[in-house]
Scaffold this active site. Structure first.
Site, PDB file in Angstrom:
ATOM      1  N   TYR A 353      -2.485  -3.356 -10.744  1.00  0.00           N
ATOM      2  CA  TYR A 353      -3.525  -2.962 -11.702  1.00  0.00           C
ATOM      3  C   TYR A 353      -4.799  -2.557 -10.977  1.00  0.00           C
ATOM      4  O   TYR A 353      -5.038  -2.918  -9.828  1.00  0.00           O
ATOM      5  CB  TYR A 353      -3.815  -4.097 -12.693  1.00  0.00           C
ATOM      6  N   CYS A 354      -5.626  -1.772 -11.678  1.00  0.00           N
ATOM      7  CA  CYS A 354      -6.951  -1.385 -11.172  1.00  0.00           C
ATOM      8  C   CYS A 354      -7.859  -1.184 -12.383  1.00  0.00           C
ATOM      9  O   CYS A 354      -7.500  -1.537 -13.506  1.00  0.00           O
ATOM     10  CB  CYS A 354      -6.871  -0.128 -10.299  1.00  0.00           C
ATOM     11  N   THR A 355      -9.024  -0.584 -12.197  1.00  0.00           N
ATOM     12  CA  THR A 355     -10.014  -0.487 -13.277  1.00  0.00           C
ATOM     13  C   THR A 355      -9.526   0.340 -14.459  1.00  0.00           C
ATOM     14  O   THR A 355      -9.494  -0.124 -15.595  1.00  0.00           O
ATOM     15  CB  THR A 355     -11.328   0.102 -12.746  1.00  0.00           C
ATOM     16  N   ILE A 383      -7.459  -2.162 -16.325  1.00  0.00           N
ATOM     17  CA  ILE A 383      -8.096  -3.350 -16.921  1.00  0.00           C
ATOM     18  C   ILE A 383      -8.888  -2.965 -18.171  1.00  0.00           C
ATOM     19  O   ILE A 383      -8.959  -3.722 -19.143  1.00  0.00           O
ATOM     20  CB  ILE A 383      -9.027  -4.022 -15.895  1.00  0.00           C
TER      21      ILE A 383
END
Length: 504
Positions: A353-355, A383
């Site tokens: 996952y990332c932003t 996220i």
């Protein structure tokens, strides 16, 4: 695109600016000009070099304009490099002596745009008949033809106020092959200026990545334009745009540029393509996978790794429970991190996952290319989208964002602490030492004691006279960066070397 006005007509900078009102060349990293630039241009465009340079100069000066005091309403003032200039001669001299590289970058971009305009001028008439095919859009259409009609709105409706409730920030990306990123750069610049949006837009042959802020009306119009543009309408949907409270005030300026990658991983898209990413999981699907992972009695022996592919200062203030958060400072270090820790990922199911999802597109493709993982999954929408559905889910703490807000809050959890006293604290500030760009977590009590720098070295330098603008930034000299290995190694606990025994 530029008009047919002869480049030999007049030398006045303002007239030059008016002839190219649809372009803005504020960004200094649009392209990397080389000595072979002129060789790439046709003979007619080469002759326009002097005019292109004047245009670039005029537009750069134009971007530095600031309102003059009310009693000097007919005058123009300029602000650049933290200096105020009250006359055209002084600002022109400053730009000529202090910003030659920026002018050269912009001149090169103008020349390339002139070359495109020259080569396609014969096809403009045929392109005006109906909507052009996608592959002809950038070659045959004026930038102004792809701007929304805002005549029915007042300036007050369109321009965002200072309050965060009055505006909005958009975050989005779109991977798709683009033939003419320089035209899209000019169009995006004109579009954002037209709607009074600030922020950053990166364009490459592999797609577009944007974070822009403005009034809610302006951001809505921007989304409508992007969804209707033939280049993107089959690739973007409304759900691809993540929104948060903010506005134009969240960014110091508008920066639009052409780059090799729309997210800087440091590897050519020709080698690791966005076309071979991991399996996308919706926020709901990802939530179930994380729940299953956290319910296991021994997570260290699990066949699943929950991987945060952001930078350390992002994961420090907010992260998923049970995640592996690499201690890296840039996304461009991520491939080397994977290479150094390949055994960690062998035969594992990776939940990445990332932003907003964009780093996972290339990051998961890189991890898959190594051929060691059992499966690679990624959180669709990042996220940002997860927290919209699960504000009290398995993500704890704040969401770091790359603008003047620094972080968004969806829950009351604080997972980080003050760098000085260890008290719970998660509000970043820039290091107080001049020129240092490191972020520091220092609570109000420690700030009151003057502890406002990122480390002892910077705290010491902060007590000295401020360095001159010509001195190099010393951000890499900080103790806090020197102690951190560029590429950390996630050694298993049993593989750690034994501590040396004291001599008796």
């Amino acid at each position: 695109m530029p008009s047919s006005t002869s480049p030999d007509e007049g030398n006045d900078l303002e007239a030059c600016l008016l002839r190219f009102s649809d372009l803005d060349l504020k960004d200094t990293s649009i392209i990397n000009p080389s000595s072979s630039l002129k060789a790439e241009l046709d003979v007619n465009t080469k002759k326009k070099y002097s005019f292109a340079k004047k245009k670039a100069f005029a537009l750069f000066v134009k971007t530095k304009e600031v309102p003059a005091p009310s009693y000097k309403c007919k005058e123009k003032w300029w602000k650049c490099c933290q200096q105020l200039f009250t006359g055209p001669t002084s600002i022109h001299r400053h730009v000529a002596t202090q910003h030659p590289n920026e002018i050269w970058h912009q001149t090169a971009s103008v020349l390339k745009q002139l070359a495109v305009a020259s080569s396609t001028s014969e096809s403009l008439k045929s392109a005006d008949k109906g909507d052009p095919p996608k592959e002809c859009l950038t070659r045959n259409r004026e930038v102004s033809a792809w701007l929304p009609d805002i005549s029915c709105f007042s300036p007050d409706e369109l321009i965002s106020g200072e309050g965060s409730d009055e505006g909005e920030v958009l975050l989005y990306y779109c991977y798709r092959d683009l033939e003419d990123p320089h035209w899209i750069c000019a169009w995006q610049t004109a579009l954002c200026q037209h709607l009074h949006l600030t922020g950053k837009v990166r364009i490459a042959t592999e797609g577009i990545n944007g974070t822009v802020g403005g009034s809610k009306l302006a951001t809505r119009l921007y989304v409508e334009v992007m969804l209707s543009c033939p280049l993107f309408k089959d690739y973007l949907c409304e759900e691809d745009f993540k929104t948060s409270k903010g506005g134009a005030c969240c960014f110091p300026e508008l920066r639009v540029g052409v780059f090799e990658e729309i997210v800087p991983m440091g590897i050519s898209p020709n080698k690791i393509s966005y076309k071979k990413p991991g399996i996308h999981l919706s926020p709901g699907e990802f939530h179930k996978e994380v729940e299953k992972f956290l319910s296991q009695a021994n997570q260290e022996q699990s066949d699943t790794i929950l991987l945060d592919c952001r930078n350390f200062y992002e994961s420090k203030i907010g992260r998923f429970q049970g995640c592996l958060a690499p201690d890296i400072r840039k996304f461009s270090y991520f491939p080397s991190y994977v290479d150094k820790n390949l055994e960690l990922f062998r035969e594992k199911r990776v939940l990445m996952y990332c932003t907003g999802g964009i780093r996972c597109e290339r990051g998961s493709a890189y991890l898959k290319a190594k051929g060691v993982c059992k499966e690679v999954f990624q959180l669709k929408g990042g996220i940002h989208k997860y927290l919209e559905e699960f504000p009290d889910g398995f993500y704890k703490g704040k969401l770091f964002v790359f603008d003047d807000r620094y972080a968004l809050s969806y829950n009351s959890d604080i997972v980080s602490e003050c760098a000085y006293c260890g008290a719970p604290w998660d509000q970043y500030k820039l290091c107080s030492t001049s020129q240092c760009r490191q972020l520091v977590l220092t609570c109000p009590a420690c700030q009151g004691q003057g502890l406002t720098a990122c480390c002892v070295t910077c705290q010491d330098k902060g007590s000295r006279p401020a360095p001159s603008p010509t001195q190099n930034s010393f951000k890499e000299e900080c103790d806090c960066t020197a102690r951190r290995p560029r590429i950390p190694s996630e050694l298993p606990q049993q593989a750690l070397p034994p501590e040396p025994r004291a001599e008796t």
